[in-house]
Design a protein around this motif. Structure first.
Motif, PDB file in Angstrom:
ATOM      1  N   GLY A 487       0.792  -1.227   0.000  1.00 16.57           N
ATOM      2  CA  GLY A 487       0.000   0.000   0.000  1.00 16.57           C
ATOM      3  C   GLY A 487       0.818   1.268   0.000  1.00 16.57           C
ATOM      4  O   GLY A 487       0.298   2.347  -0.314  1.00 16.57           O
ATOM      5  N   LEU A 488       2.117   1.168   0.354  1.00 22.25           N
ATOM      6  CA  LEU A 488       2.977   2.347   0.414  1.00 22.25           C
ATOM      7  C   LEU A 488       3.936   2.454  -0.764  1.00 22.25           C
ATOM      8  O   LEU A 488       4.677   3.432  -0.874  1.00 22.25           O
ATOM      9  N   THR A 489       3.957   1.465  -1.638  1.00 22.91           N
ATOM     10  CA  THR A 489       4.882   1.466  -2.779  1.00 22.91           C
ATOM     11  C   THR A 489       4.109   1.238  -4.075  1.00 22.91           C
ATOM     12  O   THR A 489       2.981   0.745  -4.054  1.00 22.91           O
ATOM     13  N   PRO A 491       4.874   0.456  -8.599  1.00 22.22           N
ATOM     14  CA  PRO A 491       5.816   0.361  -9.723  1.00 22.22           C
ATOM     15  C   PRO A 491       5.757   1.607 -10.600  1.00 22.22           C
ATOM     16  O   PRO A 491       4.728   2.296 -10.656  1.00 22.22           O
ATOM     17  N   ASP A 492       6.836   1.908 -11.277  1.00 25.38           N
ATOM     18  CA  ASP A 492       6.861   3.042 -12.199  1.00 25.38           C
ATOM     19  C   ASP A 492       5.793   2.878 -13.286  1.00 25.38           C
ATOM     20  O   ASP A 492       5.633   1.806 -13.855  1.00 25.38           O
ATOM     21  N   GLY A 493       5.074   3.952 -13.556  1.00 27.61           N
ATOM     22  CA  GLY A 493       4.075   3.949 -14.615  1.00 27.61           C
ATOM     23  C   GLY A 493       2.707   3.456 -14.207  1.00 27.61           C
ATOM     24  O   GLY A 493       1.761   3.553 -14.991  1.00 27.61           O
ATOM     25  N   ALA A 494       2.577   2.919 -12.975  1.00 26.44           N
ATOM     26  CA  ALA A 494       1.295   2.385 -12.524  1.00 26.44           C
ATOM     27  C   ALA A 494       0.498   3.453 -11.782  1.00 26.44           C
ATOM     28  O   ALA A 494       1.056   4.408 -11.237  1.00 26.44           O
ATOM     29  N   SER A 495      -0.810   3.285 -11.766  1.00 29.04           N
ATOM     30  CA  SER A 495      -1.687   4.181 -11.025  1.00 29.04           C
ATOM     31  C   SER A 495      -2.030   3.550  -9.681  1.00 29.04           C
ATOM     32  O   SER A 495      -2.111   2.323  -9.567  1.00 29.04           O
ATOM     33  N   PRO A 496      -2.227   4.334  -8.635  1.00 27.38           N
ATOM     34  CA  PRO A 496      -2.568   3.777  -7.315  1.00 27.38           C
ATOM     35  C   PRO A 496      -3.805   2.889  -7.395  1.00 27.38           C
ATOM     36  O   PRO A 496      -4.766   3.197  -8.095  1.00 27.38           O
ATOM     37  N   GLY A 497      -3.748   1.792  -6.667  1.00 25.55           N
ATOM     38  CA  GLY A 497      -4.852   0.833  -6.677  1.00 25.55           C
ATOM     39  C   GLY A 497      -4.327  -0.568  -6.490  1.00 25.55           C
ATOM     40  O   GLY A 497      -3.546  -0.833  -5.568  1.00 25.55           O
ATOM     41  N   HIS A 499      -2.142  -2.131  -8.092  1.00 27.86           N
ATOM     42  CA  HIS A 499      -0.690  -2.227  -8.255  1.00 27.86           C
ATOM     43  C   HIS A 499       0.065  -1.683  -7.041  1.00 27.86           C
ATOM     44  O   HIS A 499       1.294  -1.787  -6.984  1.00 27.86           O
ATOM     45  N   GLY A 500      -0.633  -1.097  -6.089  1.00 28.35           N
ATOM     46  CA  GLY A 500      -0.003  -0.538  -4.901  1.00 28.35           C
ATOM     47  C   GLY A 500      -0.294   0.933  -4.744  1.00 28.35           C
ATOM     48  O   GLY A 500      -1.041   1.529  -5.527  1.00 28.35           O
ATOM     49  N   GLY A 501       0.293   1.541  -3.703  1.00 27.02           N
ATOM     50  CA  GLY A 501       0.089   2.969  -3.480  1.00 27.02           C
ATOM     51  C   GLY A 501      -1.295   3.339  -3.017  1.00 27.02           C
ATOM     52  O   GLY A 501      -1.665   4.511  -3.071  1.00 27.02           O
ATOM     53  N   TRP A 502      -2.075   2.376  -2.509  1.00 27.18           N
ATOM     54  CA  TRP A 502      -3.454   2.666  -2.107  1.00 27.18           C
ATOM     55  C   TRP A 502      -3.533   3.289  -0.705  1.00 27.18           C
ATOM     56  O   TRP A 502      -4.611   3.751  -0.293  1.00 27.18           O
ATOM     57  N   ILE A 503      -2.410   3.306   0.026  1.00 27.65           N
ATOM     58  CA  ILE A 503      -2.352   4.038   1.297  1.00 27.65           C
ATOM     59  C   ILE A 503      -1.719   5.404   1.053  1.00 27.65           C
ATOM     60  O   ILE A 503      -2.306   6.448   1.311  1.00 27.65           O
ATOM     61  N   ALA A 504      -0.499   5.381   0.567  1.00 29.62           N
ATOM     62  CA  ALA A 504       0.260   6.578   0.176  1.00 29.62           C
ATOM     63  C   ALA A 504       1.464   6.083  -0.601  1.00 29.62           C
ATOM     64  O   ALA A 504       1.822   4.909  -0.516  1.00 29.62           O
ATOM     65  N   ILE A 505       2.076   6.929  -1.377  1.00 32.30           N
ATOM     66  CA  ILE A 505       3.230   6.508  -2.179  1.00 32.30           C
ATOM     67  C   ILE A 505       4.501   7.073  -1.549  1.00 32.30           C
ATOM     68  O   ILE A 505       4.742   8.281  -1.574  1.00 32.30           O
ATOM     69  N   VAL A 506       5.297   6.172  -0.962  1.00 32.97           N
ATOM     70  CA  VAL A 506       6.551   6.599  -0.345  1.00 32.97           C
ATOM     71  C   VAL A 506       7.762   6.055  -1.092  1.00 32.97           C
ATOM     72  O   VAL A 506       8.888   6.461  -0.805  1.00 32.97           O
TER      73      VAL A 506
END
Length: 587
Positions: A487-489, A491-497, A499-506
């Motif tokens: 949820g915090l990471t 991949p390059d080119g991906a949108s939150p969801g 693929h990850g980043g659904w908490i925050a992008i660190v």
């Protein structure tokens, strides 16, 4: 092509009617030759995930994908043959959830049972998605069903067929069906590799066409940004080579039961080692077609004997993003082109092998290749839904919901669980549409479910001090760590969801696979640390209660009657030597 589809179903129906048997874990009678079990051992996971996923990974990442075999499978298979099979034979347990209950407690078993049930549904959904994608790509229903509905119809059709397929049989039939599937895949893809290599100028032609980091397995592994996989050698060795690899091969009873079906303990130990011999050459069968697909340039015509053209035009290679004949990904639900977060086209690497078949094979041989693909889809879906059926019925329903029902009631519940598993797999199939490589999706599932489980299993098996409270807390903590890291990471080119980043992008990873490897590392490490810490402050079980549950307290096999060349250790050394040679050749 429908003729070949029916042919595969007919094989499955005939075998399962002819060899009807129980679905119980280790009840195959232990009477099957080791070489048969060996082929079934590798064929049990040779479903759509491997055939399509490894071909897609070959197209996306290059020959570095071979690490999924040479680092991510063979060492673990050697370990299973030398250490795990004697343990399983001497152990009181007959499945991983049962082992967790006997070694630790009921609550640890419950966590694993639920997480494993989720994993089997997601894995089955991945196979279902791949099968529907193949049917849509081939245009089997073109002109019969409106194009906008072909994917949806294909998903539900595959679900109905697998549902009927599962109801017909059990373990022994599955083993022999998997052996047949192995030969079908070899017969279908060996000609594809040969024809494809001829058209791109062989391996030397590929090396001249593609960037060097796609044709060398170890070059650029010192840093994550200098190789296509996006991971440095530490992440590769720890994430793939240890956590994901050993976590899968040592604890997945779907493959372990194939070895336990052998006619003796010595044969059971040989099964993973026999399986490792053809397994280490699988990159040339399933990864190489994907590499060939991105090596084909616009001036290369299809094979002169081919009468079926690719569904997508050949596109000149792009040095930064080689894609060859790989088509741009379109959303299977709305048929709109898919773009990444930077507005660049996303290529559907899952179609690498299907477009290779269409591009190079004439009609007759094309049918054989498609039969091989359909066989792999059937096996992948059926195996995972059957595993869901078993875990739900015996490890969840019987253990926690209805403990005193009759055998006929549990049989009925098993059938209902099969229907429910297929229904849930349909939802998972639509979830996977967000990926352009099903292997990325599959390794994500493994990193969240298998990675923390492996830490619990490893400590329970080798450390007598491990306690039930520690195992339960560690398993929960490891799973949460995997989810938080995901949820915090991103991949390059991906949108939150998804693929990850659904908490925050660190943190950004170069690829989905790099994110998966490090998710597995975090899950395993957190579980390991938490379990050790809590075990040191809680009371362990007495040693007499751990006989058959801890490696040091489990009877070991006696091999005094075997000559040196008959011992499994000798075969293990041969396999290891061949593995080292392959790594050096393609370094």
């Amino acid at each position: 092509m429908l003729v070949y589809f029916v042919f595969v179903l007919g094989i499955g129906f005939a075998l399962k009617r002819y060899m009807r048997t129980s679905n119980d874990f280790f009840l195959a009678g232990r009477s099957i030759p080791a070489w048969v079990c060996g082929l079934a051992f590798i064929s049990a996971n040779l479903g759509a995930q491997e055939v399509i996923g490894m071909g897609a990974s070959g197209a996306k990442y290059g020959i570095i994908t071979s690490h999924f075999y040479w680092i991510g499978a063979i060492p673990a298979m050697i370990f299973v043959g030398i250490f795990m099979m004697p343990f399983y034979y001497g152990s009181k347990a007959r499945s991983v959830p049962e082992y967790l209950r006997l070694r630790f407690d009921e609550k640890t078993r419950a966590v694993n049972a639920f997480s494993f049930a989720i994993m089997t549904v997601l894995s089955s959904g991945i196979s279902m998605y791949a099968m529907a994608l193949l049917i849509q790509t081939l245009g089997l229903f073109h002109g019969i069903i409106p194009d906008a509905y072909i994917f949806h119809v294909s998903v539900f059709l595959s679900a109905i067929i697998v549902l009927g397929y599962i109801f017909l049989g059990g373990l022994t039939s599955a083993i022999y069906n998997e052996v047949l599937q192995f030969f079908l895949i070899v017969a279908g893809f060996a000609p594809l590799v040969w024809i494809g290599l001829r058209n791109v100028g062989g391996w030397q032609g590929i090396k001249q066409t593609l960037p060097s980091n796609m044709t060398h397995s170890w070059r650029g592994m010192a840093h994550a940004n200098t190789n296509t996989l996006g991971v440095e050698w530490i992440g590769l060795a720890m994430g793939l080579g240890f956590v994901l690899s050993f976590g899968y091969w040592c604890t997945d009873f779907l493959v372990i039961q194939r070895a336990m079906a052998a006619d003796s303990e010595v044969s059971a130990r040989r099964v993973p080692l026999i399986a490792a011999l053809p397994k280490m050459f699988f990159p040339f069968l399933v990864i190489l077609p994907g590499i060939i697909a991105v090596s084909v340039t616009s001036h290369m015509a299809p094979s002169p004997t081919a009468v079926v053209a690719s569904t997508a035009p050949t596109i000149p290679l792009n040095d930064q993003r080689p894609h060859g004949i790989i088509p741009q990904k379109t959303d299977p639900i709305n048929n709109q082109p898919v773009l990444d977060s930077n507005g660049n086209p996303v290529y559907n690497y899952d179609l690498a092998i299907p477009v290779m078949l269409l591009h190079f094979f004439p009609t007759g041989v094309l049918g054989l290749g498609l039969t091989a693909l359909l066989a792999s889809f059937m096996s992948g879906m059926a195996g995972n839904v059957t595993a869901f059926n078993t875990v739900w019925t015996y490890d969840i329903y019987q253990a926690y919901i209805n403990k005193k029902a009759t055998d006929s009631h549990y049989l009925w519940m098993g059938r209902m669980a099969t229907i429910g598993g297929v229904a849930l797999s349909i939802g998972a199939a639509y979830l996977v549409t967000n990926f352009n490589n099903i292997m990325d999706a599959l390794q994500l599932v493994f990193s969240i479910v298998n990675a923390p489980l492996f830490a619990t299993f490893l400590l329970g098996m080798f450390w007598k001090r491990t306690t039930g409270h520690a195992a339960f807390t560690g398993l929960i903590s490891g799973t949460l760590a995997a989810l938080i890291h995901h949820g915090l990471t991103i991949p390059d080119g991906a949108s939150p969801g998804i693929h990850g980043g659904w908490i925050a992008i660190v943190h950004h990873y170069p690829s989905d696979m790099a994110q998966n490897f490090w998710t597995a590392i975090f899950a395993f490490s957190v579980n390991l640390i938490v379990t050790i810490a809590i075990s040191l402050v809680t009371k362990p079980r007495p040693e007499p209660e751990l006989v058959g549950l801890v490696y040091s307290l489990t009877p070991k096999p006696v091999e005094t009657d075997l000559s040196w060349y008959q011992k499994p250790a000798t075969l293990a050394v041969v396999v290891l030597a061949m593995l080292i040679v392959l790594n050096l050749v393609f370094a």
